[in-house]
Enzyme design. Sequence first.
Site, short mmCIF file in Angstrom:
data_model
loop_
_atom_site.label_atom_id
_atom_site.label_comp_id
_atom_site.label_asym_id
_atom_site.label_seq_id
_atom_site.Cartn_x
_atom_site.Cartn_y
_atom_site.Cartn_z
N CYS A 100 5.36 0.05 7.60
CA CYS A 100 5.05 1.23 6.80
C CYS A 100 6.32 1.66 6.08
O CYS A 100 7.39 1.70 6.70
CB CYS A 100 4.55 2.34 7.71
SG CYS A 100 4.10 3.85 6.84
N LEU A 101 6.19 1.97 4.79
CA LEU A 101 7.37 2.40 4.03
C LEU A 101 7.94 3.70 4.60
O LEU A 101 9.12 4.00 4.37
CB LEU A 101 7.00 2.59 2.55
CG LEU A 101 6.60 1.31 1.81
CD1 LEU A 101 6.12 1.64 0.41
CD2 LEU A 101 7.76 0.32 1.77
N HIS B 243 -3.22 7.50 6.49
CA HIS B 243 -2.17 8.41 5.98
C HIS B 243 -2.80 9.69 5.43
O HIS B 243 -2.21 10.77 5.55
CB HIS B 243 -1.38 7.72 4.86
CG HIS B 243 -0.23 6.88 5.34
ND1 HIS B 243 0.79 7.36 6.10
CD2 HIS B 243 0.05 5.57 5.10
CE1 HIS B 243 1.67 6.39 6.34
NE2 HIS B 243 1.24 5.29 5.74
N GLY C 260 0.84 -1.19 0.00
CA GLY C 260 0.00 0.00 0.00
C GLY C 260 0.87 1.24 0.00
O GLY C 260 2.02 1.20 0.45
N HIS D 192 -5.03 1.46 6.98
CA HIS D 192 -3.69 2.05 7.16
C HIS D 192 -3.47 3.19 6.17
O HIS D 192 -2.99 4.27 6.54
CB HIS D 192 -2.65 0.93 6.96
CG HIS D 192 -1.22 1.36 7.06
ND1 HIS D 192 -0.35 0.89 8.01
CD2 HIS D 192 -0.49 2.21 6.29
CE1 HIS D 192 0.84 1.44 7.83
NE2 HIS D 192 0.78 2.25 6.78
N GLU D 193 -3.86 2.97 4.90
CA GLU D 193 -3.60 3.99 3.88
C GLU D 193 -4.52 5.20 4.03
O GLU D 193 -4.08 6.34 3.84
CB GLU D 193 -3.73 3.38 2.47
CG GLU D 193 -2.78 2.23 2.17
CD GLU D 193 -1.32 2.51 2.50
OE1 GLU D 193 -0.90 3.68 2.41
OE2 GLU D 193 -0.62 1.56 2.87
N GLN E 207 2.88 10.06 1.39
CA GLN E 207 4.16 9.37 1.58
C GLN E 207 5.16 9.69 0.48
O GLN E 207 6.35 9.41 0.63
CB GLN E 207 3.96 7.85 1.62
CG GLN E 207 3.21 7.38 2.86
CD GLN E 207 3.12 5.87 2.85
OE1 GLN E 207 2.23 5.30 2.24
NE2 GLN E 207 4.07 5.22 3.50
NI NI Z 1 2.20 3.42 5.74
#
Ligand code: NI
Length: 174
Positions: free
Chosen positions: A98-99, A144, A45, A140-141, A50
């Site tokens: 998470c990236l 963000h 994701g 989660h996304e 991000q």
């Molecule tokens: Ni994330």
Amino acid sequence: MPILKIARMGHPILLQRAAEVADVASVQDLIKDMVLTLTDAGGIGLAAPQVHESHRVILISVPPSRGECDEPETPLTALINPVLTPMGQEQVAGWEGCLSIPGLRGAVPRYTAVRFEGLDMCGEPISGEARGMMARVLQHEVDHLDGILYPMRMQDFSQFGFDEEIGRYALNQI
Ligand code: NI
């Protein structure tokens, strides 16, 4: 079409509410770059903040190897202006990474099933129901887009640590 630089925790854009997309055409190039970036990173994701773009755009992609048992594959999908509605009150804790928080992982409570609505990258409405890892990634996304990072959702910080250590010791603890 470049691979984009990923903002890491501490960058203020990750704590802002991202703007609604008024014109789908204005984010189509961004989505193409996000697809390259997500694929390059091997993630499941990615949200536009991000990659330093404060727009309400997310990607999700859950291959069989990353989903829960018997979960159908979620092919790489872009959602613009996504809205989630929990289906029931049931939540379950599960490991997330998470990236933007590389190397770490934590157990986060999420609704087990959500209904999603939004636009695809051509501006067509799409909606559906998600369970399992797809439901988790969607929550989660979309977080963000609201300036929320997964540690801000955690309730048990004994279930927070480095990927390597958790992979070694804790995978079966929740
Ligand atoms: Ni994330």
